[in-house]
Design a protein around this motif. Structure first.
Motif, short mmCIF file in Angstrom:
data_model
loop_
_atom_site.label_atom_id
_atom_site.label_comp_id
_atom_site.label_asym_id
_atom_site.label_seq_id
_atom_site.Cartn_x
_atom_site.Cartn_y
_atom_site.Cartn_z
N MET A 151 -22.18 3.95 -21.57
CA MET A 151 -22.13 3.47 -20.41
C MET A 151 -23.59 3.16 -19.87
SD MET A 151 -19.19 5.81 -18.04
CE MET A 151 -19.67 7.27 -18.76
N ALA A 152 -24.49 4.23 -20.31
CA ALA A 152 -25.76 3.90 -20.00
C ALA A 152 -26.39 2.79 -20.54
CB ALA A 152 -26.69 5.09 -20.24
N ASP A 153 -25.84 2.40 -21.81
CA ASP A 153 -26.43 1.21 -22.77
C ASP A 153 -25.87 0.05 -21.90
OD1 ASP A 153 -27.10 -0.59 -24.43
OD2 ASP A 153 -25.82 0.31 -26.39
N GLY A 154 -24.61 -0.09 -21.49
CA GLY A 154 -24.36 -1.55 -21.01
C GLY A 154 -24.83 -1.50 -19.45
N TYR A 155 -25.21 -0.43 -18.71
CA TYR A 155 -25.69 -0.25 -17.70
C TYR A 155 -27.46 -0.78 -17.61
CZ TYR A 155 -27.56 1.26 -13.06
OH TYR A 155 -28.27 1.51 -11.92
N ALA A 156 -28.06 -0.38 -18.57
CA ALA A 156 -29.43 -0.73 -18.62
C ALA A 156 -29.49 -2.16 -19.34
CB ALA A 156 -29.97 0.25 -20.02
N GLN A 157 -28.66 -2.63 -20.20
CA GLN A 157 -28.66 -4.04 -20.70
C GLN A 157 -28.45 -4.97 -19.51
OE1 GLN A 157 -27.13 -5.51 -24.28
NE2 GLN A 157 -26.39 -3.52 -24.94
N VAL A 158 -27.55 -4.64 -18.66
CA VAL A 158 -27.13 -5.47 -17.61
C VAL A 158 -27.91 -5.50 -16.32
CG1 VAL A 158 -25.69 -4.17 -16.05
CG2 VAL A 158 -25.21 -6.77 -16.55
N THR A 159 -28.83 -4.46 -16.33
CA THR A 159 -29.85 -4.42 -15.03
C THR A 159 -31.24 -4.66 -15.80
OG1 THR A 159 -30.45 -2.18 -15.73
CG2 THR A 159 -28.71 -2.49 -14.02
N GLY A 160 -31.50 -4.68 -16.90
CA GLY A 160 -32.59 -4.90 -17.35
C GLY A 160 -33.74 -4.05 -17.28
N ARG A 161 -33.37 -2.75 -16.96
CA ARG A 161 -34.14 -1.73 -16.36
C ARG A 161 -33.81 -0.31 -17.47
NH1 ARG A 161 -32.68 -3.17 -11.50
NH2 ARG A 161 -31.41 -0.93 -11.36
N PRO A 162 -34.77 0.52 -17.60
CA PRO A 162 -34.26 1.80 -18.50
C PRO A 162 -33.21 2.59 -17.83
CG PRO A 162 -36.62 1.55 -18.28
CD PRO A 162 -36.32 0.58 -17.26
N ALA A 163 -32.35 3.16 -18.68
CA ALA A 163 -31.32 4.04 -17.96
C ALA A 163 -31.61 5.66 -18.48
CB ALA A 163 -29.99 3.65 -18.15
N VAL B 38 -17.65 -0.36 -18.37
CA VAL B 38 -17.93 0.62 -17.25
C VAL B 38 -19.42 0.43 -16.85
CG1 VAL B 38 -17.77 2.97 -16.23
CG2 VAL B 38 -15.91 2.20 -17.89
N GLY B 39 -20.29 0.68 -17.78
CA GLY B 39 -21.84 0.72 -17.30
C GLY B 39 -21.97 -0.74 -16.78
N VAL B 40 -21.64 -1.76 -17.54
CA VAL B 40 -21.99 -3.33 -17.14
C VAL B 40 -21.41 -3.45 -15.68
CG1 VAL B 40 -21.56 -5.42 -17.37
CG2 VAL B 40 -22.26 -4.15 -19.42
N ALA B 41 -20.29 -2.88 -15.31
CA ALA B 41 -19.67 -3.25 -13.88
C ALA B 41 -20.31 -2.12 -13.12
CB ALA B 41 -18.13 -2.71 -14.23
N MET B 42 -20.94 -1.17 -13.39
CA MET B 42 -21.72 -0.34 -12.43
C MET B 42 -22.95 -0.88 -12.22
SD MET B 42 -20.61 3.71 -13.46
CE MET B 42 -21.06 4.36 -11.94
N GLY B 43 -23.87 -1.70 -13.20
CA GLY B 43 -25.14 -2.16 -12.80
C GLY B 43 -24.80 -3.55 -12.52
N SER B 44 -23.71 -4.24 -12.42
CA SER B 44 -23.68 -5.49 -12.10
C SER B 44 -22.65 -5.76 -11.00
CB SER B 44 -23.53 -6.53 -13.12
OG SER B 44 -23.45 -7.89 -12.91
N PRO B 45 -22.78 -5.31 -9.89
CA PRO B 45 -21.16 -5.31 -8.78
C PRO B 45 -21.04 -6.79 -8.36
CG PRO B 45 -23.10 -4.38 -7.87
CD PRO B 45 -23.50 -4.33 -9.22
N ASP B 46 -22.17 -7.73 -8.47
CA ASP B 46 -21.88 -9.08 -8.12
C ASP B 46 -21.03 -9.95 -8.91
OD1 ASP B 46 -24.01 -8.85 -9.95
OD2 ASP B 46 -24.87 -10.58 -9.33
N ARG B 47 -20.87 -9.56 -10.33
CA ARG B 47 -20.07 -10.47 -11.28
C ARG B 47 -18.80 -9.85 -11.84
NH1 ARG B 47 -24.30 -13.41 -15.16
NH2 ARG B 47 -22.57 -14.04 -16.21
N PRO B 48 -17.72 -10.62 -12.12
CA PRO B 48 -16.48 -9.60 -12.58
C PRO B 48 -16.93 -9.10 -14.01
CG PRO B 48 -15.81 -11.73 -11.61
CD PRO B 48 -17.39 -11.78 -11.52
N VAL B 49 -16.26 -8.17 -14.31
CA VAL B 49 -16.21 -7.76 -15.79
C VAL B 49 -15.04 -7.42 -16.44
CG1 VAL B 49 -17.36 -5.78 -17.09
CG2 VAL B 49 -18.56 -6.76 -15.18
N VAL B 50 -14.94 -7.88 -17.74
CA VAL B 50 -13.65 -7.71 -18.55
C VAL B 50 -14.05 -7.07 -19.71
CG1 VAL B 50 -11.78 -8.92 -19.48
CG2 VAL B 50 -12.48 -9.75 -17.33
#
Length: 524
Positions: A53-65, A408-420
């Motif tokens: 989850m942290a991996d997806g979140y950091a990748q989509v936000t471009g910031r450390p998690a 899950v992490g990508v969706a949490m870090g990027s609420p402005d775009r749909p995630v599948v």
């Protein structure tokens, strides 16, 4: 006087690390006590899912998690998922609890003996404070190492350190900043531009780092400016170029000889933001065709140093792209987008191409896809039309268990775009507990589970290796709708192609899972 805990929380706050992905144990509780109200703790039920989850979140936000793990056993549980973060160059900051200092040498229960060695060689840096006074500085180093190296770092902290009161010298760490700059010299840019301008038939190969660095659009501009046939480097974890663009030539195969064959006829190959190359299948041969020169531009010094061939420039690809756009005369480039073939159809179940065609035709433009279905790679690239940055995420090391948590992490870090999340039934089991996190935090993500009852990639490799009769490649009887319901995620089964399209058009305000039976396929 401030405690080590208070200074640590304040430092994390100043660095924007206020979301913590974790699965706590007793050693971690003193760090988590007295968290500021605006911090967010995201609970995962297994450390592998937490890191995913942290991996997806950091990748989509471009910031450390920030990840908070338990000591030795919990950190060990995370190591499989950590391999993907290492190869995607994700800046994760892993913190772990440690027994009280007086009990470590005794090897008391939950002591992490040799804590700094546990995560090697995966992490770029690991440490344990020499004393409580050193906790803020050590935490800052873990954060800066992750940012500078673009690689996970690991910090073990004895839990009795957190309540220790520190003198004023420890607070100076709060004001630290560290910056990274890898701008090539004018002479280096001139030399590269001259090589590209003089090439008779140059080609471009792009890696996932181009997308991660926000250079998707500039890479397209470069390819169009110079009319460069463009490949994506083998085994991509991100997509750095639109896969229906007329200059797109596909994803390079992951074998030495096939890569060389694909690049035949090009006198210069310019590789931006990728290793050269990440091979998978052992297909030996010449690294490059005769008469072909390769120039690699990457800010990953390790990738440049270990390459077996070519010239490497260790630099940020961004100024290189801009220099080539301005210093090399343009060439005529074709317009439009490539046509998409009719999807193959299945017999007893849907062909994966039918599933991907349904996704392409029903999902909004700009949807982010987290994909972990390795046996359907060929079908995926035949049917999808991805035109935007940050549209594709894949386990960079091939470690299973990335897909569900990362979605899950990508969706949490990027609420402005749909995630599948497009996940194979074999892969899904490795990160299945992420469904609970998705349900608990009502994360708006759609999981599409492709159920074919086999480990398709293993069967394919069995044929390649001449071992088609090995056991353990079948996984019948899985019902992900029942599993999802148990975790609190609404789930359905798509009965046919029309039913699948209907279900894909729904827009829930939380997670949903769609199970669809598919015919087994191979990656190629």
């Amino acid at each position: 006087m401030p405690t080590a805990r208070r200074l640590a929380h304040e430092f994390l706050d100043r660095r924007g690390l206020t979301t913590i992905f974790g699965n706590p144990g007793s050693n971690e509780l003193p760090f988590l006590a007295e968290l500021p109200d605006h911090f967010r703790y995201v609970l995962g039920l297994h450390e592998g899912a937490v890191v995913g989850m942290a991996d997806g979140y950091a990748q989509v936000t471009g910031r450390p998690a920030l990840v908070n793990l338990h000591a030795a056993a919990g950190s060990g549980n995370a190591m499989g998922a950590l391999t993907n973060a290492v190869h995607s160059r994700t800046p994760l900051v892993l913190t772990a609890g440690q027994q009280v200092r007086s009990a470590i040498g005794l090897e008391a229960m939950l002591a992490n003996v040799g804590a700094t060695q546990l995560m090697h060689p995966l992490v770029g840096w690991s440490g344990e404070p020499s004393c409580a006074q050193d906790v803020p500085r050590s935490l800052a180093q873990a954060v800066f190492e992750a940012e500078l190296q673009r690689r996970p770092s690991y910090l073990s902290v004895p839990y009795d350190d957190w309540a220790a009161e520190l003198d004023g010298t420890a607070a100076v760490t709060l004001d630290r900043t560290v910056h990274r700059g890898l701008t090539p010299s004018q002479a280096q840019l001139d030399d590269l531009a001259a090589q590209v301008a003089a090439a008779r038939n140059p080609a471009l190969v792009l890696g996932g780092d181009i997308d991660a660095a926000g250079l998707f659009g500039r890479a397209v501009a470069l390819a169009e400016h110079l009319a460069l046939p463009t490949w994506v480097a083998p085994s991509p974890h991100r997509l750095p170029f639109p896969n229906r663009h007329p200059l797109f030539r596909g994803v390079l195969p992951a074998g030495i000889a096939p890569v060389s064959a694909a690049l035949t006829g090009h006198d210069l190959v310019l590789v931006l933001g990728a290793p050269v190359f990440r091979y998978h299948q052992h297909v030996p041969g010449e690294f490059l065709p005769a008469g072909t020169r390769l120039v690699q531009v990457t800010d990953d010094a390790g990738a440049a140093a270990r390459a077996p061939m070519g010239e490497a420039l260790v630099a940020d690809p961004a100024p290189v792209i801009e220099a080539l756009l301005t210093r090399v005369p343009g060439r005529t480039s074709a317009g439009g987008h490539a046509e998409i073939p009719e999807p193959k159809t299945g017999g007893k179940a849907l062909h994966p191409e039918q599933v991907f065609a349904a996704l392409r035709e029903t999902q909004p433009d700009g949807t982010r896809y987290v994909v972990e279905s390795t046996s359907t790679n060929s079908a995926w690239w035949r049917q999808m039309d991805l035109r935007h940055e940050g549209s594709y995420f894949f386990p960079a090391a091939g470690g299973l268990g990335f897909g569900l948590p990362a979605a899950v992490g990508v969706a949490m870090g990027s609420p402005d775009r749909p995630v599948v999340g497009v996940i194979g039934d074999g892969s899904a089991n490795y990160g299945i507990t992420a469904l609970w996190t998705a349900a608990h935090y009502r994360v708006p993500v759609t999981f599409v589970i492709l159920r074919n009852g086999v480990y398709g990639a293993l069967r394919w490799f069995g044929e390649l290796l001449g071992t088609p009769d090995v056991p353990g490649t079948e996984i019948p009887g899985l019902d992900f709708t029942a599993i999802a319901a148990g975790y609190g995620v609404p789930a359905t089964t798509a009965l046919d192609e029309d039913d699948l399209r209907t279900q894909l058009k729904t827009t829930p305000d939380g997670p949903q899972l769609i199970q669809v039976d598919t015919e087994p396929t191979t990656p190629e």
